[in-house]
Structures are given as structure tokens and as C-alpha cells.
Scaffold this motif. Sequence first.
Motif, PDB file in Angstrom:
ATOM      1  N   LEU A  51      12.878   4.230  -5.414  1.00  0.00           N
ATOM      2  CA  LEU A  51      11.472   4.565  -5.594  1.00  0.00           C
ATOM      3  C   LEU A  51      11.112   4.138  -7.006  1.00  0.00           C
ATOM      4  O   LEU A  51      11.355   4.854  -7.974  1.00  0.00           O
ATOM      5  CB  LEU A  51      11.230   6.069  -5.379  1.00  0.00           C
ATOM      6  CG  LEU A  51      11.571   6.608  -3.991  1.00  0.00           C
ATOM      7  CD1 LEU A  51      11.369   8.122  -3.935  1.00  0.00           C
ATOM      8  CD2 LEU A  51      10.744   5.933  -2.909  1.00  0.00           C
ATOM      9  N   THR A 143       8.075   9.543  -2.047  1.00  0.00           N
ATOM     10  CA  THR A 143       8.012   8.362  -1.187  1.00  0.00           C
ATOM     11  C   THR A 143       6.568   7.984  -0.903  1.00  0.00           C
ATOM     12  O   THR A 143       6.205   6.792  -0.910  1.00  0.00           O
ATOM     13  CB  THR A 143       8.764   8.615   0.130  1.00  0.00           C
ATOM     14  OG1 THR A 143      10.148   8.863  -0.155  1.00  0.00           O
ATOM     15  CG2 THR A 143       8.662   7.419   1.063  1.00  0.00           C
ATOM     16  N   LEU A 144       5.729   8.976  -0.652  1.00  0.00           N
ATOM     17  CA  LEU A 144       4.312   8.695  -0.403  1.00  0.00           C
ATOM     18  C   LEU A 144       3.638   8.126  -1.647  1.00  0.00           C
ATOM     19  O   LEU A 144       2.896   7.140  -1.560  1.00  0.00           O
ATOM     20  CB  LEU A 144       3.595   9.967   0.043  1.00  0.00           C
ATOM     21  CG  LEU A 144       2.082   9.829   0.269  1.00  0.00           C
ATOM     22  CD1 LEU A 144       1.784   8.798   1.347  1.00  0.00           C
ATOM     23  CD2 LEU A 144       1.474  11.173   0.620  1.00  0.00           C
ATOM     24  N   ASN A 146       5.013   6.511  -4.066  1.00  0.00           N
ATOM     25  CA  ASN A 146       5.563   5.173  -4.273  1.00  0.00           C
ATOM     26  C   ASN A 146       4.912   4.164  -3.336  1.00  0.00           C
ATOM     27  O   ASN A 146       4.536   3.054  -3.742  1.00  0.00           O
ATOM     28  CB  ASN A 146       7.071   5.210  -4.040  1.00  0.00           C
ATOM     29  CG  ASN A 146       7.787   3.991  -4.576  1.00  0.00           C
ATOM     30  OD1 ASN A 146       7.945   3.818  -5.773  1.00  0.00           O
ATOM     31  ND2 ASN A 146       8.229   3.129  -3.672  1.00  0.00           N
ATOM     32  N   LYS A 147       4.763   4.538  -2.069  1.00  0.00           N
ATOM     33  CA  LYS A 147       4.148   3.655  -1.094  1.00  0.00           C
ATOM     34  C   LYS A 147       2.707   3.354  -1.468  1.00  0.00           C
ATOM     35  O   LYS A 147       2.234   2.207  -1.383  1.00  0.00           O
ATOM     36  CB  LYS A 147       4.244   4.294   0.285  1.00  0.00           C
ATOM     37  CG  LYS A 147       3.581   3.485   1.400  1.00  0.00           C
ATOM     38  CD  LYS A 147       2.216   4.038   1.749  1.00  0.00           C
ATOM     39  CE  LYS A 147       1.542   3.235   2.863  1.00  0.00           C
ATOM     40  NZ  LYS A 147       0.151   3.666   3.108  1.00  0.00           N
ATOM     41  N   LYS A 151       1.469  -0.423  -1.939  1.00  0.00           N
ATOM     42  CA  LYS A 151       0.729  -0.936  -0.786  1.00  0.00           C
ATOM     43  C   LYS A 151      -0.564  -0.180  -0.491  1.00  0.00           C
ATOM     44  O   LYS A 151      -1.305  -0.555   0.427  1.00  0.00           O
ATOM     45  CB  LYS A 151       1.623  -0.901   0.460  1.00  0.00           C
ATOM     46  CG  LYS A 151       2.868  -1.765   0.355  1.00  0.00           C
ATOM     47  CD  LYS A 151       2.546  -3.245   0.159  1.00  0.00           C
ATOM     48  CE  LYS A 151       1.928  -3.867   1.403  1.00  0.00           C
ATOM     49  NZ  LYS A 151       1.687  -5.328   1.238  1.00  0.00           N
ATOM     50  N   ASP A 153      -3.324   2.840   0.560  1.00  0.00           N
ATOM     51  CA  ASP A 153      -3.498   3.667   1.750  1.00  0.00           C
ATOM     52  C   ASP A 153      -4.858   3.339   2.366  1.00  0.00           C
ATOM     53  O   ASP A 153      -5.898   3.535   1.728  1.00  0.00           O
ATOM     54  CB  ASP A 153      -3.421   5.150   1.378  1.00  0.00           C
ATOM     55  CG  ASP A 153      -3.486   6.053   2.592  1.00  0.00           C
ATOM     56  OD1 ASP A 153      -2.429   6.384   3.145  1.00  0.00           O
ATOM     57  OD2 ASP A 153      -4.607   6.426   3.005  1.00  0.00           O
ATOM     58  N   GLY A 160      -3.214  -0.922  -3.019  1.00  0.00           N
ATOM     59  CA  GLY A 160      -1.937  -1.018  -3.710  1.00  0.00           C
ATOM     60  C   GLY A 160      -1.900  -2.221  -4.629  1.00  0.00           C
ATOM     61  O   GLY A 160      -2.653  -3.183  -4.464  1.00  0.00           O
ATOM     62  N   GLU A 257      10.902  -2.888  -3.271  1.00  0.00           N
ATOM     63  CA  GLU A 257       9.531  -2.955  -2.767  1.00  0.00           C
ATOM     64  C   GLU A 257       8.974  -4.375  -2.746  1.00  0.00           C
ATOM     65  O   GLU A 257       7.958  -4.633  -2.098  1.00  0.00           O
ATOM     66  CB  GLU A 257       8.613  -2.064  -3.604  1.00  0.00           C
ATOM     67  CG  GLU A 257       8.873  -0.583  -3.482  1.00  0.00           C
ATOM     68  CD  GLU A 257       9.942  -0.079  -4.436  1.00  0.00           C
ATOM     69  OE1 GLU A 257      10.177   1.144  -4.475  1.00  0.00           O
ATOM     70  OE2 GLU A 257      10.566  -0.907  -5.145  1.00  0.00           O
TER      71      GLU A 257
END
Length: 324
Positions: A51, A143-144, A146-147, A151, A153, A160, A257
Amino acid sequence: MENMRYDEQDMRAIVSTGLLNNDAEDSESVFFAQQLEYIKSKTYDEKLANLNAAKLFPVSTEADAGAESISYESYGMVGIAKLIASYADDLPRADVKGTKVTVDIFSAGTSYGYSTQDIRAAKMKGLPLNARRALSARRANDTLINKIAFKGDKDGKIVGILDNPNITTAVVKADGTSNSTKWANKTPAQILRDLNDAVSGIVDLTNGVEIPDTIVLPIKQYNYIANTIVPDTSGESILTNFKKNNQYIKNVVSAVEMKGAGSGGEDVGLIYRKDIDAVSLEIPMAFTQYAPQARNLEFVVPCESRTAGVIVYYPLSMSKMVGI
């Protein structure tokens, strides 16, 4: 971090729920509070692999946790100058052109809990409560975040960093084997050219105003350049040779990533200035665990954080290499 310790008032609140409310069970409430303090502390010490957002981008906590959005100026042009005639009235501006952008801040939520039997059994056996539930909640939160950083949402309309339309894309020449852009199909000289061209592209485009200092590569490509020797260099790898001869880049790192991060599933490299004035991961509220809430025969610990993702204030300070 917030909400990590339980004082006497917290313990009385646990007892007052009616689930742990007599003399025999009062010690269980004390045991539970002490265990939660340890578990919560442990979640902040946990090292979470793979992460990388908080490692790669400066973290800003400047916005208040109660804010609903962050507004900023995104600067897309550097100043220019030109030769002028006497009494000219069309002088170019030597500043930057900014566009006001507003990004919403969103809350990320999760929870974990222990049943009254979990507490009784752990106390009877003299064993600590299992911390895996808390660690799982922490990882789910991170994790959320990081995502979202990489990238975005779609539902939250957060863009992202890898999909930011204002970041330039460096030209990666398709002159490898079978006209490939992939480094695995290129010579060390061609890879060095790709790296140097991507870096100098930022410097040239901004007339030297923006100087990148960091490159992030997919793990496979990083390992390839770290272990592939450049001919006639006394055994220098591509990575060593590049870092020795490029006057701008200070850090070349890898991140999982970057694999398949392109719009078409291509591997991506990111070149940028690692400076909080240029880019920041906005976390107005860090991972926070609240006092346990009694729900039937369980105590649930709600967890929350708030983020606006990664903000790029100077898009021209970044560039992507797609298809490497």
C-alpha cells in the motif's frame, strides 16, 4: 492518534450497558478496556505491505476533518516572456494560469467487534483478545484510501492520480523488438533514452520551472533495469547508470500499483516532483477507532477516516510513461 485510551468513564459506560454489569463481571469490563487499548495501539504499529500511496505522495492533513470539500488552484501553465517593441501594450504575463477546482471529501468506514463470550473466554484462559479483527479493519481502510489515491472512485467522482487528465503522457518510442514499447523488448540504450526523454520532457515543457526528482516503476520493470547490465560500463546496471548520469532524479522506486495501471491495462511509470506544494494525498482525518458500542451480545468498534484522494496542484510537474 485519537480515541486510543479508555478512562474510568469509558469503563463505566461499558458496564452500564447491562451486558457487563455486576460485581463478578466488572473485572471483565476492565479486561476488555485494557485489551482494546492494546489492540488499538497495535493497529497503528502494523506495517502494511503493498500500500504505497502514503509513501509515494506527501500526506496533507491540513483540511479540517469536518470539511465537506477542498478547493484549490490547479496550475497548468508556466509563465513565458517574449521580445517586445517600445511602448508595447501586449506584455505576456510571467505568472501561472490557475483553474479553481473543488474536490469533495468522503468518509471511509468499517468496524470490528467482540462478543461477550469472546471476552469471557479470553479472560478465563488468560489470553489476549484476537487482534486480527482490528488489523483487518485497519487494512480494509488503508486499502480503500490507497485505491482512491491511484485510481480514484467513480461513485465519489474522485479522480485518481493515474487517471488525472491533466498529467502529460511521455512518448515511449515503439522501437523495441517487433515495434514494441515494452522495456523487456528493448536494449539498455533504448531504455536509458526512454527514461531520460521522459524526465527532460517535463523540464523542457515548463522551461525549467518544474524539475522532477522521483520515478515510480512497476516491480517487474524496476527489477529488470536493476539487474540488466549496460554494455561497456564496467558492470553498471541500467538503474545505476541512469541515476549516476541524470542530474535531476534522486529516487527511483517500485510500486505494485503501476502494474496494468494504464487505461488499456498497460504498465505505467510515473515521473514527478515529490513536493507537497505540487502533489498531496489529502487525509483530513486519519484512521480513527471509536469507543465500543453495545449491540445485542457484542461490542462493536466503529472505525472511520476521511480523504479527498490525491490532489495535483501543478499537473505539468508530472508525466506518465505508458506501455513500458
